[in-house]
Design an enzyme around this catalytic site. Sequence first.
Site, PDB file in Angstrom:
ATOM      1  N   LYS A 125      37.341  30.984  44.575  1.00 17.71           N
ATOM      2  CA  LYS A 125      38.630  30.520  44.045  1.00 17.71           C
ATOM      3  C   LYS A 125      38.954  29.151  44.641  1.00 17.71           C
ATOM      4  CE  LYS A 125      41.815  33.394  42.903  1.00 17.71           C
ATOM      5  NZ  LYS A 125      41.455  33.687  41.504  1.00 17.71           N
ATOM      6  N   HIS A 140      37.784  46.109  41.161  1.00 14.55           N
ATOM      7  CA  HIS A 140      38.548  44.868  41.236  1.00 14.55           C
ATOM      8  C   HIS A 140      39.219  44.746  42.607  1.00 14.55           C
ATOM      9  CE1 HIS A 140      42.194  42.342  39.977  1.00 14.55           C
ATOM     10  NE2 HIS A 140      41.137  41.551  39.868  1.00 14.55           N
ATOM     11  N   ARG A 141      38.773  43.769  43.397  1.00 14.24           N
ATOM     12  CA  ARG A 141      39.256  43.585  44.769  1.00 14.24           C
ATOM     13  C   ARG A 141      39.048  44.862  45.593  1.00 14.24           C
ATOM     14  NH1 ARG A 141      45.092  40.892  43.000  1.00 14.24           N
ATOM     15  NH2 ARG A 141      44.216  39.677  41.270  1.00 14.24           N
ATOM     16  N   GLU A 175      34.273  43.511  43.058  1.00 15.62           N
ATOM     17  CA  GLU A 175      34.718  42.142  42.785  1.00 15.62           C
ATOM     18  C   GLU A 175      35.652  41.723  43.918  1.00 15.62           C
ATOM     19  OE1 GLU A 175      37.488  39.025  41.551  1.00 15.62           O
ATOM     20  OE2 GLU A 175      38.000  41.107  41.998  1.00 15.62           O
ATOM     21  N   HIS A 177      42.957  36.902  47.366  1.00 13.14           N
ATOM     22  CA  HIS A 177      43.120  36.446  45.980  1.00 13.14           C
ATOM     23  C   HIS A 177      44.122  35.305  45.879  1.00 13.14           C
ATOM     24  CE1 HIS A 177      45.038  36.504  41.969  1.00 13.14           C
ATOM     25  NE2 HIS A 177      43.793  36.673  41.547  1.00 13.14           N
ATOM     26  N   GLU A 205      33.968  35.924  43.619  1.00 11.77           N
ATOM     27  CA  GLU A 205      34.619  34.815  42.903  1.00 11.77           C
ATOM     28  C   GLU A 205      35.044  33.743  43.896  1.00 11.77           C
ATOM     29  OE1 GLU A 205      38.451  33.613  40.084  1.00 11.77           O
ATOM     30  OE2 GLU A 205      38.135  35.721  40.617  1.00 11.77           O
ATOM     31  N   ASP A 207      40.929  48.246  38.759  1.00 12.14           N
ATOM     32  CA  ASP A 207      41.482  48.646  40.049  1.00 12.14           C
ATOM     33  C   ASP A 207      41.149  50.102  40.370  1.00 12.14           C
ATOM     34  OD1 ASP A 207      42.678  46.145  40.328  1.00 12.14           O
ATOM     35  OD2 ASP A 207      44.516  46.782  39.310  1.00 12.14           O
ATOM     36  N   ASP A 240      37.433  38.028  46.154  1.00  7.92           N
ATOM     37  CA  ASP A 240      37.800  36.614  46.037  1.00  7.92           C
ATOM     38  C   ASP A 240      37.601  35.916  47.375  1.00  7.92           C
ATOM     39  OD1 ASP A 240      39.279  36.929  43.304  1.00  7.92           O
ATOM     40  OD2 ASP A 240      40.198  38.429  44.613  1.00  7.92           O
TER      41      ASP A 240
END
Length: 596
Positions: free
Chosen positions: A456, A353-354, A380, A395, A454, A571, A382
């Site tokens: 955004k 995640h990120r 992942e 993000h 993603e 994370d 953003d």
Amino acid sequence: MKKGILGNFILLLRYNLGTLILFELFHKGIALILVVPIIKYILESAMHNSGIIYLSTDNIFKILSNPISIVLLIMLLLTLGFYVFFEFTATIICFDKSIRYEKIGIFKLIRLGLQKSLKILNIKNYLLMIFILLIIPLTNLTLTSGFIGELKLPDYILDYIQSNNILNLLYMALMIILYMLVIRWIFSIHEIALNRSSFKEAKNESNRITKGKAIKIFLYSIGTFIVFSIIGYGIYYLIIILTALWTKYYRVGNDLSEIFISRAILFKDFSIFIASVSSFILNLGFISAIYYNYKDITFYKNRQKRVKLSIIKKVTTIIVILILVPIEAMAFSIHSNTLFNIEFFYNTTATAHRGGSIAAPENTLSSFKEAILAQAEYIETDVQETKDGELILIHDSNFKRTTGVDKNVWEVDYDEVKKYDAGNYLNLDYYGEKIPTLDEAIKYVRGRCKLLIEIKLNGNESPDIIEKVIKVIKENRVENQCVIASMNKDVLKKVKELDSSFLTCYLTALAYGDFYTWDYVDIYGIESTFVTKSLINDIHNKGKQIFVWTVNDQDTMSKMIDLNVDSIITDDPFLVNDTIYLKKNDFIKIIADYLF
């Protein structure tokens, strides 16, 4: 002579134990065959009245703004509250009969429990509904049955709270207040079940009883949880060992290791059901023992008034329990998603995640390096657009949290963004870390890790942002290494219109209903709270994948791995791999390898 807490506890459990077990089986059976279907019917009726066939984050306000749907949701909460309070009242009534040395049959207990439970539907007892359905589960003081379980905020909401010092302090203060309320009001359930008609009177009496004893009651609760856990796990591991020895020395086939693993897994499922039945009885029983001790209520055995169950009734009770327990254990396992992965083979992967954001600044090349070291399948990230049209990885719509600069993404050019420090917020080791562009990130991870990108939307991006993302991916020739994700369905539809070969992922915090058949979605990224076995099966049966987000605790990871989700967005990708390793080498597997 007073019996004391332990004496009361033994008496409460011993005197009507068969009735208690029968009631718990009845209560859980009612959930499976009646309460769950009713709740599903009410929820689907509310959705139908709102003109929706699925429930997700993009249409939740439709159901909350429809008057008829709101009424139906209130009915849903009343149904759930009555069902939960019924378990409390009937169990407390059974304990009260036991402390008086009186026997009670299952049918009389059900009748009395239903009568007393009607109090929760009284409008003046609305606070009782909140106490039962919200406050007790949130504090997780083991006073909830398997049907409701503990209630917790989703991880992504907790992460947001913990990222803000003021919100974090307010959250901790709120939890302290809730714990204090539970301790102070703990005996209000007994009072309203046995003596009072108003929750206000019941909690006032509970306040009187617990005055000056809150810390002692809290320590009692923690102590009983530890003791019951040690005993429960001790029994579980002992039976697993005995099952292994039984399999080894009483041969019934050739592949003894596989036979033992199958037996052990069946027992594991069975033990989860037994734990769900026994934990509520044991914990409420101990609190009831404290209640009678603090109220200084003592009854003495009167042999002339004592009513004994006939031998026929005792035998009948035992037979019914022996028949119902295995049946309900299997049904409960299926309903509660506790079925174990029999193959000991796990297909779940980690999605960072990120990036590996638990160890390095999120959405930076340093965090991507951590994800690659953790052997995550995906990273992942953003994507948003700066004022001059550059695609950068961030993000939030504002730079303040990660860089300290209080400006929005669409207000600044990329030349200014390059000057921001995106690493110092974590620790000095990452001082000077830059916010990368999408192109830089792809070039860095190409051939080493896949990307879950993603898009955004903040309302200020250019109309062609989707085309620009696809262009960057194609220029780097990594179409087969990238998935484009969004919480906006229109974004995913546009991606497929531009190039149907791209994989897409629909992200949602809420998922219910017929939404997994969309032809423009290949992967469903769902917040872990709403992931169930049936949902996973439905998605897999359509040839699609399911990712769960954002999971950072090992217990939830373990559950998701057992449910066979395709990837866990986290994370801490290292922890996902550690959890898979531990599951492949758990106690059952170790015993199998050692003995066979």
